[in-house]
Design an enzyme around this catalytic site. Structure first.
Site, short mmCIF file in Angstrom:
data_model
loop_
_atom_site.label_atom_id
_atom_site.label_comp_id
_atom_site.label_asym_id
_atom_site.label_seq_id
_atom_site.Cartn_x
_atom_site.Cartn_y
_atom_site.Cartn_z
N ARG A 154 0.85 -1.19 0.00
CA ARG A 154 0.00 0.00 0.00
C ARG A 154 0.89 1.24 0.00
NH1 ARG A 154 -3.02 -0.86 5.47
NH2 ARG A 154 -0.92 -1.59 5.95
N PHE A 249 -11.39 -0.32 3.61
CA PHE A 249 -11.85 0.10 2.29
C PHE A 249 -13.36 0.32 2.23
CE2 PHE A 249 -7.71 -1.68 1.65
CZ PHE A 249 -7.14 -0.85 0.69
N CYS A 260 -2.29 1.56 -8.88
CA CYS A 260 -2.66 0.14 -8.90
C CYS A 260 -4.10 -0.13 -9.27
CB CYS A 260 -2.36 -0.49 -7.53
SG CYS A 260 -0.60 -0.57 -7.15
#
Length: 430
Positions: A154, A249, A260
């Site tokens: 991340r 998320f 990404c």
């Protein structure tokens, strides 16, 4: 084992430094002399918390070195990681030209048995193609194996993710290759899953597509929440406590961006199309994300009317905090829309910079959040930088032309901002 990491971008640099940190001798190779020069000086060409300190540490320990000499680097190392970019082509497919070039370089300069490990995000079947490209480029036939080892980093948390991964995926049909890769990661306290190369390659895309789906799911629910007078933050908290769903998320906002999710979802859709499979859910994920910033701008129009000639302040450019990455950032899409509607834009980000193509008389980059919001008819929070929580919002309100605040990341407390005197609107957070 001596490790060569080819590509000194975000993934390559992080990978090289983490292997140095766990005790291996690492060489970083890149064709860009400026990048190599900076790395040798202990400087990164991108922003990632903690990584520059690690770079300086291992330049001193001499566990890492950087070079542009591909021939020597390939000859001197038996384990080679491919960490080059795979940008999107116009049809959404992954551009493998850099992977192909690296494979051919390895084949051309190979002088002994090698283990080639692909960490770049690549379409299913790329391991087979790398094998062919490498073999075809050989002038002398040396044995080699090619494995897949996708990254799950991340941005903003890459160092933590690399040092403390929740899983390591290894794609290989070779017991010898699997054994060597397990030895590379022997100090990592996480499951190491050995599977086929195709499954490993697909797992990377599946993971990012699922996370993108969670984001678009909560963003679509946020639109309905606004109509129903429901606080989507409380909804997300309530469903996130279910361990089958989880809280990650599920933060409603103006959409996902970065290097990404948009690229990998597009590549997965392209793979599906070429295999005559329609991924209807994933198509909707993309559609929601591409329109989410417009949903926020419609809220702005409903409050202040036509945007032409209005001063709009944007807090944040990066697609997320703790990175300078503006690729596919919702803030960039908002700026482009505001320019098209003849608004004046004032922008601030503590790390990210405006791209040259957006620099003109209608877009001003402020030196502070407070300066950026002076005289603004509305302010939009585009990145949830923690520093925005600490602003003197009373003072900010008095400096604006009109105290209209649109929180694209649901960062602030709605009741508190309204008590100060702002007209406040979040996403699904009325």
């Amino acid at each position: 084992m001596n490790i060569l990491v080819i590509g000194s971008g975000y993934v390559g640099t992080t990978t090289a430094l983490v292997f140095a940190e766990i005790g291996w001798n690492v060489t970083g190779l890149d064709v860009d002399p400026q990048r190599i020069r900076l790395l040798r000086q202990g400087k990164l060409h991108f922003y990632e918390p903690g990584l520059e300190d690690l770079l300086k540490k291992h330049l001193v320990t001499k566990r890492i070195r950087f070079t542009t000499d591909k021939k020597k680097a390939i000859k001197d190392n038996t384990i080679i990681f491919i960490c080059v970019g795979t940008p999107s082509l116009p049809d959404g497919s992954a551009d493998l030209r850099y992977v192909k070039q690296v494979a051919e370089d390895i084949g051309r300069h190979m002088n002994s048995e090698k283990l080639i490990i692909n960490k770049s995000t690549v379409p299913v079947g790329t391991q087979e193609r790398v094998t062919t490209w490498t073999k075809d480029a050989q002038t002398v036939s040396y044995p080699f194996e090619v494995a897949s080892n996708p990254e799950f980093l991340r941005e903003g948390k890459a160092l933590m993710d690399a040092l403390h991964p929740d899983r390591i995926i290894v794609g290989t049909n070779s017991e010898n290759a699997a054994k060597q890769i397990r030895e590379l990661y022997e100090s990592m306290q996480c499951p190491i899953i050995v599977t086929t190369p195709r499954t490993a390659e697909f797992t990377k895309y599946a993971a990012n597509a699922f996370l993108a789906t969670k984001i678009s799911f909560i963003n679509e629910l946020a639109r309905l929440s606004d109509r129903l007078g429901v606080n989507v933050k409380e909804v997300a908290y309530g469903i996130g406590l279910d361990n089958r769903i989880g809280p990650s998320f599920l933060q409603a906002g103006i959409g996902y961006g970065g290097s990404c999710f948009p690229k990998d979802v597009a590549a997965l859709l392209n793979m599906a199309k070429h295999n005559d499979v329609e991924l209807k859910l994933l198509k909707q994920v993309v559609r929601v994300n591409q329109t989410q910033h417009l949903y926020m701008l419609q809220k702005v129009r409903e409050k202040i009317g036509n945007l032409a000639g209005k001063k709009i302040a944007l807090l944040g450019l990066a697609f997320k905090p703790d990175t300078d990455d503006i690729r596919e950032a919702p803030a960039i899409r908002i700026i482009q829309t505001l320019r098209n509607e003849k608004a004046y834009v004032q922008v601030y980000d503590p790390i990210a910079a405006l791209p040259p193509e957006l620099m003109d008389e209608s877009v001003i980059f402020g030196s502070s959040p407070e300066e950026t919001m002076e005289g603004a008819d509305a302010a939009i929070i585009c990145t949830e930088w923690p520093m925005f929580l600490k602003l003197d919002w009373e003072q900010v309100k008095d400096s604006m032309n009109a105290p209209n605040l649109f929180d694209g990341r649901n960062l602030l407390d709605a009741d508190q901002m309204r008590d100060i005197g702002f007209y406040y609107q979040g996403i699904g957070y009325d």
